[in-house]
Design an enzyme around this catalytic site. Structure first.
Site, PDB file in Angstrom:
ATOM      1  N   ASP A 210     -11.791   7.782   9.794  1.00  0.00           N
ATOM      2  CA  ASP A 210     -12.823   8.825   9.920  1.00  0.00           C
ATOM      3  C   ASP A 210     -12.764   9.555  11.257  1.00  0.00           C
ATOM      4  O   ASP A 210     -13.793   9.864  11.860  1.00  0.00           O
ATOM      5  CB  ASP A 210     -14.226   8.220   9.689  1.00  0.00           C
ATOM      6  CG  ASP A 210     -14.344   7.558   8.323  1.00  0.00           C
ATOM      7  OD1 ASP A 210     -13.835   8.122   7.345  1.00  0.00           O
ATOM      8  OD2 ASP A 210     -14.938   6.467   8.239  1.00  0.00           O
TER       9      ASP A 210
ATOM     10  N   LEU B 197      -5.436   5.613   3.563  1.00  0.00           N
ATOM     11  CA  LEU B 197      -4.165   6.139   3.075  1.00  0.00           C
ATOM     12  C   LEU B 197      -3.063   5.855   4.092  1.00  0.00           C
ATOM     13  O   LEU B 197      -3.285   5.908   5.305  1.00  0.00           O
ATOM     14  CB  LEU B 197      -4.288   7.641   2.823  1.00  0.00           C
ATOM     15  CG  LEU B 197      -5.201   7.982   1.634  1.00  0.00           C
ATOM     16  CD1 LEU B 197      -5.553   9.469   1.643  1.00  0.00           C
ATOM     17  CD2 LEU B 197      -4.557   7.581   0.309  1.00  0.00           C
TER      18      LEU B 197
ATOM     19  N   GLY C  18      -6.346   7.858  11.517  1.00  0.00           N
ATOM     20  CA  GLY C  18      -7.409   6.971  11.976  1.00  0.00           C
ATOM     21  C   GLY C  18      -8.474   6.775  10.915  1.00  0.00           C
ATOM     22  O   GLY C  18      -8.389   7.320   9.814  1.00  0.00           O
TER      23      GLY C  18
ATOM     24  N   ARG D 272       0.825  -1.224   0.000  1.00  0.00           N
ATOM     25  CA  ARG D 272       0.000   0.000   0.000  1.00  0.00           C
ATOM     26  C   ARG D 272       0.848   1.258   0.000  1.00  0.00           C
ATOM     27  O   ARG D 272       0.513   2.253  -0.632  1.00  0.00           O
ATOM     28  CB  ARG D 272      -0.904   0.009   1.235  1.00  0.00           C
ATOM     29  CG  ARG D 272      -2.049  -0.987   1.132  1.00  0.00           C
ATOM     30  CD  ARG D 272      -2.787  -1.087   2.467  1.00  0.00           C
ATOM     31  NE  ARG D 272      -3.227   0.206   2.944  1.00  0.00           N
ATOM     32  CZ  ARG D 272      -3.120   0.631   4.208  1.00  0.00           C
ATOM     33  NH1 ARG D 272      -2.584  -0.144   5.132  1.00  0.00           N
ATOM     34  NH2 ARG D 272      -3.545   1.815   4.563  1.00  0.00           N
TER      35      ARG D 272
ATOM     36  N   HIS E 166     -18.118  11.719   4.622  1.00  0.00           N
ATOM     37  CA  HIS E 166     -18.563  10.459   5.233  1.00  0.00           C
ATOM     38  C   HIS E 166     -20.067  10.522   5.507  1.00  0.00           C
ATOM     39  O   HIS E 166     -20.566  11.532   6.012  1.00  0.00           O
ATOM     40  CB  HIS E 166     -17.787  10.225   6.527  1.00  0.00           C
ATOM     41  CG  HIS E 166     -18.115   8.919   7.171  1.00  0.00           C
ATOM     42  ND1 HIS E 166     -17.597   7.718   6.717  1.00  0.00           N
ATOM     43  CD2 HIS E 166     -18.925   8.622   8.208  1.00  0.00           C
ATOM     44  CE1 HIS E 166     -18.081   6.744   7.456  1.00  0.00           C
ATOM     45  NE2 HIS E 166     -18.881   7.248   8.368  1.00  0.00           N
TER      46      HIS E 166
ATOM     47  N   ASP F 238      -6.889  12.206   9.204  1.00  0.00           N
ATOM     48  CA  ASP F 238      -5.657  11.861   9.920  1.00  0.00           C
ATOM     49  C   ASP F 238      -5.453  10.357   9.753  1.00  0.00           C
ATOM     50  O   ASP F 238      -6.078   9.749   8.886  1.00  0.00           O
ATOM     51  CB  ASP F 238      -5.732  12.315  11.386  1.00  0.00           C
ATOM     52  CG  ASP F 238      -6.844  11.611  12.154  1.00  0.00           C
ATOM     53  OD1 ASP F 238      -7.404  10.607  11.635  1.00  0.00           O
ATOM     54  OD2 ASP F 238      -7.158  12.050  13.268  1.00  0.00           O
TER      55      ASP F 238
HETATM   56  C1  GRF Z   1     -20.536   8.962  -0.117  1.00  0.00           C
HETATM   57  O1  GRF Z   1     -21.702   8.682   0.604  1.00  0.00           O
HETATM   58  C2  GRF Z   1     -19.398   9.309   0.806  1.00  0.00           C
HETATM   59  O2  GRF Z   1     -19.816   9.897   1.988  1.00  0.00           O
HETATM   60  C3  GRF Z   1     -18.788   7.954   1.113  1.00  0.00           C
HETATM   61  O3  GRF Z   1     -18.885   7.250  -0.101  1.00  0.00           O
HETATM   62  C4  GRF Z   1     -19.998   7.730  -0.854  1.00  0.00           C
HETATM   63  C5  GRF Z   1     -19.455   8.094  -2.206  1.00  0.00           C
HETATM   64  O4  GRF Z   1     -20.458   8.381  -3.133  1.00  0.00           O
HETATM   65  N1  GRF Z   1     -17.439   8.094   1.611  1.00  0.00           N
HETATM   66  P1  GRF Z   1     -20.103   8.902  -4.580  1.00  0.00           P
HETATM   67  O5  GRF Z   1     -19.108   7.933  -5.219  1.00  0.00           O
HETATM   68  O6  GRF Z   1     -19.511  10.282  -4.446  1.00  0.00           O
HETATM   69  O7  GRF Z   1     -21.398   8.915  -5.313  1.00  0.00           O
END
Ligand code: GRF
Length: 184
Positions: free
Chosen positions: A137, A85, A135, A57, A101, A133
């Site tokens: 989320d 990441l 972690g 990775r 998120h 960061d």
């Molecule tokens: C979103 O709900 C985002 O919060 C999450 O993944 C989804 C991505 O949706 N991390 P898209 O590919 O932008 O339609």
């Protein structure tokens, strides 16, 4: 200048493009994603960094950081990027990686946040934009907004309503970060 990492449908990427933010480069870990097509349609540079093309990775993330920096990317937006990441990547973009998120963090971090919120029976969930960061989320929250869970909600229906909020919050937060950087 913005680089976007996306693994899926790319509707948040689309929101950034529609807001006419300076998206210069879009990378994915998956072949044939709608996100890469959306970028290609707008003439934005795209690249694929599949896990199985690299020994580990951190090598993959190093190649991705090289590619982004060669294009002048200063701010990285994770728009549905389904990989964690590595620290080397985050060091190279310290304080300059943003994630969106589908929950009211710190509730329901990680995968399947919408399904888990529904299963938990919460009355309210939401969307969060935060700095990344090391972690899962856990980084500082930039903005979040509540979304009510409705009787009979399905994960798909609830996620659709949350995404509508994300599509407003993410471009706004990114624009603020660019403005702050310009003023610094
Ligand atoms: C979103 O709900 C985002 O919060 C999450 O993944 C989804 C991505 O949706 N991390 P898209 O590919 O932008 O339609």
């Amino acid at each position: 200048m913005i680089g976007v990492l996306a693994s899926g449908e790319g509707t948040n990427l689309q929101a950034l493009l529609d807001a006419e933010l300076p998206v210069l480069a879009v990378a994915s870990d998956r072949h044939g994603t709608a996100a890469l097509e959306r970028a290609g349609t707008r003439g934005v540079a795209t690249a694929m960094f599949a896990g199985d093309s690299f020994p580990d990775r951190s090598e993959r993330d190093g190649a991705m950081a090289d590619w982004l920096q060669a294009r002048g990317v200063q701010l990285v937006v994770l728009a549905g990027y389904m990989q964690l990441l590595t620290p080397g990547f985050l060091d190279r973009f310290a304080g300059r990686v943003v994630n969106v998120h589908p929950s009211l963090l710190p509730a329901f971090p990680g995968l399947h946040a919408v399904e888990r919120a529904l299963a938990a029976g919460v009355a309210v969930t939401g969307a969060t934009v935060h700095l990344v960061d090391e972690g899962v989320d856990t980084g500082p929250i930039l903005v979040q907004e509540r979304v009510a869970v409705l009787p009979g909600d399905t994960p798909q229906g609830l996620h659709r309503r949350i995404k509508r909020i994300e599509h407003r919050l993410l471009p706004g937060a990114v624009r603020n970060l660019l403005t702050d950087r310009a003023a610094a």
